[in-house]
Design an enzyme around this catalytic site. Structure first.
Site, PDB file in Angstrom:
ATOM      1  N   ARG A 133       0.848  -1.190   0.000  1.00 29.69           N
ATOM      2  CA  ARG A 133       0.000   0.000   0.000  1.00 29.69           C
ATOM      3  C   ARG A 133       0.885   1.242   0.000  1.00 29.69           C
ATOM      4  O   ARG A 133       1.989   1.244   0.577  1.00 29.69           O
ATOM      5  CB  ARG A 133      -0.871  -0.030   1.250  1.00 29.69           C
ATOM      6  N   THR A 425     -10.315   0.172  -7.903  1.00 33.34           N
ATOM      7  CA  THR A 425      -9.189  -0.743  -7.836  1.00 33.34           C
ATOM      8  C   THR A 425      -9.290  -1.748  -8.966  1.00 33.34           C
ATOM      9  O   THR A 425     -10.205  -1.701  -9.780  1.00 33.34           O
ATOM     10  CB  THR A 425      -9.221  -1.537  -6.515  1.00 33.34           C
ATOM     11  N   THR A 443      -4.414  -0.697  -6.843  1.00 36.26           N
ATOM     12  CA  THR A 443      -5.237   0.492  -7.088  1.00 36.26           C
ATOM     13  C   THR A 443      -4.412   1.768  -7.240  1.00 36.26           C
ATOM     14  O   THR A 443      -3.302   1.868  -6.720  1.00 36.26           O
ATOM     15  CB  THR A 443      -6.237   0.701  -5.919  1.00 36.26           C
ATOM     16  N   VAL A 444      -4.983   2.716  -7.989  1.00 33.56           N
ATOM     17  CA  VAL A 444      -4.507   4.105  -7.956  1.00 33.56           C
ATOM     18  C   VAL A 444      -5.574   4.984  -7.315  1.00 33.56           C
ATOM     19  O   VAL A 444      -5.498   6.194  -7.345  1.00 33.56           O
ATOM     20  CB  VAL A 444      -4.141   4.640  -9.362  1.00 33.56           C
ATOM     21  N   ASP A 467      -7.735   8.588   0.920  1.00 37.55           N
ATOM     22  CA  ASP A 467      -8.285   7.509   1.743  1.00 37.55           C
ATOM     23  C   ASP A 467      -8.029   7.700   3.239  1.00 37.55           C
ATOM     24  O   ASP A 467      -8.531   6.923   4.046  1.00 37.55           O
ATOM     25  CB  ASP A 467      -7.721   6.155   1.296  1.00 37.55           C
ATOM     26  N   SER A 495      -7.675   0.577   3.614  1.00 41.16           N
ATOM     27  CA  SER A 495      -8.253   0.130   2.351  1.00 41.16           C
ATOM     28  C   SER A 495      -9.366  -0.875   2.617  1.00 41.16           C
ATOM     29  O   SER A 495      -9.349  -1.604   3.613  1.00 41.16           O
ATOM     30  CB  SER A 495      -7.174  -0.530   1.486  1.00 41.16           C
ATOM     31  N   GLY A 517     -13.762  -1.930  -6.156  1.00 43.43           N
ATOM     32  CA  GLY A 517     -14.994  -1.169  -6.005  1.00 43.43           C
ATOM     33  C   GLY A 517     -15.155  -0.444  -4.693  1.00 43.43           C
ATOM     34  O   GLY A 517     -16.266  -0.307  -4.184  1.00 43.43           O
ATOM     35  N   GLY A 518     -14.055   0.003  -4.094  1.00 43.29           N
ATOM     36  CA  GLY A 518     -14.147   0.821  -2.894  1.00 43.29           C
ATOM     37  C   GLY A 518     -14.799   0.118  -1.726  1.00 43.29           C
ATOM     38  O   GLY A 518     -14.529  -1.051  -1.450  1.00 43.29           O
TER      39      GLY A 518
END
Length: 615
Positions: A133, A425, A443-444, A467, A495, A517-518
């Site tokens: 991360r 993601t 993810t970005v 985040d 995350s 998808g968050g």
């Protein structure tokens, strides 16, 4: 005096660049993960011949058939003794090349490796978790976005120190086969970037969404524009990323990930320079000091005994650290107190239990946050994995099992703080012929991350700083932001990712799964596990069918399709006390499941046009 003037000029230019970016996205809804032009719909009639892939040796399930095929043909088939960790490097870099709006070396992620006890270079092939991360720069602090509208989403200040490339290299070094060179894993992706590939409907849709921004910043984004530089590339056009291909070629020839993190190397220099020019605070030492956290995955055993045959005595491995793996395990521990219900998808009692578990999972997640700086799991996280938490939840669920009523208030689930809403993601799953498995989520963050793209290296940078929780950002219910997720130097933002590998009663890989998808990630994985192991549903239908989502706050139950769930099911959910709303799909699940003598692989074609490859 000259030095001070130069510094002032640099800061002013960076501020102007950031302001220019942010004016396109003055509201939070302007820059997110919704690919609105693309139809994204679940189905009750999935076409097995089109989407289900089977193979006796192994499989790869991701958002891109091109990337899956590249890794199978150029790695797993070409190099006889290659393994899942080797292939995962190629898949991840290919996804970052082709689906750069979702992931890439300018971002970060998590991977879980579970070995089949064969063909791993290291003598230790035990399960291993990789936390790569992004980290907060050394100059970060919790008030850094005060009075800076959208600076946590767009521009250099939103950029965390990227971790993906180092994470992939550590995966290759620690759990790769030892029979494939680093350059062999990168060269297929280099060739793809130089030769190009046809733009598909997914890429066309996301480019069109951001077209005004790309046109105004055409110097940095020329590769997404047509030859006249007056519109973005369309379906069927050839896209090339030669600058990024050259960067990967340089890393391939070096044989390591070191140039990316070396502030004296061309690549490292360019990274720091571009982020600073865009208003960021990443320094040379931030890049040089980045490290990957490696540890045993979190695990738990569920469904013990013959009463749960054929899905009995399973062991679930998932991520720890700054991910949401602990929240997922807490929900599975609660559900483990309830029996199987074959064919139980959306029957009233099963729907009630499913959503209640989701709500407790969200409460558990409010206790999470990076603890890598503490070096041990805090008590607040241990709490949700212990018997008292599980038993309290089970007691409350059982108390209303006859009436099927959800608890009166979100407060009854005991959340501690408001959570941020992590975003986009990509996830992929890999299994090889040795039963080695890799579950990797990268993810970005939002689509196109921070929208900072370095034309020199071809790297697109994340906006992962978004985040972190921010002070003075209490929600509409008065719930304060999480003190466990405030930005501080070196910290990794929380995350929703929770890559998973499940072993069967014989200790063999049974399932490799994850999602993007968050905040929908963990509930989507959870519902998939419930369908597979409690309802005994096939993998194809498990992923294709409509999903539901509850994250406790806002206190509403999202349904992907009211029509497909049917009036009776929706009425039942409302009678339970849920505020039911229809929300277009935001999560994407990619998975591989063991069958009888072969692997079944399904990508979430219906939500992101992915297609698996098995061999």
């Amino acid at each position: 005096m000259v030095a001070l003037k130069s510094l002032f000029l640099a800061v002013s230019l960076a501020s102007l660049a950031a302001a220019s970016s942010q004016r396109f996205f003055e509201t939070e809804s302007g820059h997110n993960i919704d690919i609105k032009p693309l139809p994204r719909d679940p189905t009750l009639t999935p076409n097995a011949s089109q989407v289900l892939r089977t193979g006796r040796s192994g499989a790869i399930s991701s958002d891109s058939e091109t990337c899956n095929r590249l890794a199978v043909d150029r790695i797993l088939k070409k190099f006889e003794h290659s393994n899942a960790a080797d292939a995962a490097v190629t898949v991840a870099l290919c996804l970052g090349m082709k689906n750069f709006f979702s992931s890439g070396v300018g971002g970060g992620g998590f991977a879980v490796f579970v070995g089949g006890n064969k063909n791993v270079a290291e003598t230790d092939s035990s399960p291993l978790f990789f936390d790569f991360r992004e980290r907060a720069p050394g100059l970060s602090h919790k008030e850094m976005f005060d009075n800076k509208p959208n600076a946590s989403q767009v521009g250099g200040l939103a950029v965390g120190v990227p971790g993906e490339l180092k994470g992939l290299y550590e995966l290759y070094e620690k759990r790769g086969s030892g029979h494939v060179k680093w350059k062999d894993l990168l060269e297929p992706v280099v060739e793809l970037g130089i030769k190009g590939w046809p733009v598909n409907e997914l890429t066309e849709a996301v480019l069109k969404m951001y077209e005004p921004y790309f046109l105004e910043h055409s110097d940095d984004w020329s590769f997404v524009l047509n030859s006249d530089k007056n519109e973005t590339l369309q379906y069927g056009d050839t896209m090339k990323r030669t600058a990024f291909a050259r960067t990967l070629q340089e890393l391939a020839m070096n044989g390591t990930a070191a140039p990316f993190y070396d502030p004296t190397h061309r690549i490292g220099k360019a990274i720091v320079k571009k982020v600073k020019e865009s208003g960021g605070i990443i320094t040379e030492s931030d890049l040089e000091n980045y490290y990957v956290n490696m540890s045993k995955p979190l695990s738990t055993k569920i469904r013990a005994g013959w009463a749960n045959v054929p899905n009995n005595d399973l062991e679930v491995f998932t991520s720890s650290g700054s991910s949401s793996g602990a929240a997922l395990l807490s929900a599975l521990k609660i559900l483990d107190h309830f029996p199987s219900a074959k064919g139980g998808d959306y029957t009233p009692q099963q729907a009630y239990i499913l959503v209640e578990c989701m709500k407790y999972m969200s409460s558990a997640r409010s206790r999470l946050g990076d603890y890598s700086l503490e070096n041990k799991m805090p008590e607040r996280i241990q709490e949700v994995l212990e018997a008292n938490w599980t038993e309290t939840a089970v007691k409350n669920i059982n108390a209303n099992l006859e009436t099927l009523k959800t608890l009166a208030s979100w407060k009854d689930y005991k959340p501690l703080y408001e959570l941020t809403d992590p975003h986009g993601t990509t996830h992929f799953s890999v299994v090889d012929k040795y039963n080695n498995a890799v579950s990797l989520t990268s993810t970005v963050n939002l689509l196109f991350g921070s929208l900072v793209h370095d034309q020199e290296t071809g790297i697109l940078f994340n906006n992962q700083m978004e985040d972190f929780s921010q002070p003075q950002r209490s929600n509409a219910f008065g719930l304060a932001p999480s003190v466990y997720n405030f930005a501080e130097p070196g910290k990794r933002p929380l995350s929703s990712a929770a890559p998973v590998v499940v072993l069967n009663a014989l200790g063999q890989t049974d399932l490799v799964i994850g999602a993007s998808g968050g905040s929908r990630i963990t509930p989507s994985i959870f519902q998939t596990l419930v369908r597979l192991y409690w309802y005994d549903m096939p993998l194809l239908e498990t992923i294709a069918y409509p999903r539901v989502h509850h994250q406790l706050l806002p206190d509403q139950l999202e349904v992907e399709s009211l029509k497909l769930l049917g009036k009776d099911t929706v009425k039942s959910l409302r009678q339970m006390g849920h505020h039911v709303i229809e929300e277009s799909p935001k999560s994407v699940v990619n998975a591989i499941k063991r069958g009888v003598g072969e692997w079944y692989a399904v990508s979430d074609y219906w939500r992101k046009r992915g297609m698996s490859v098995a061999y």
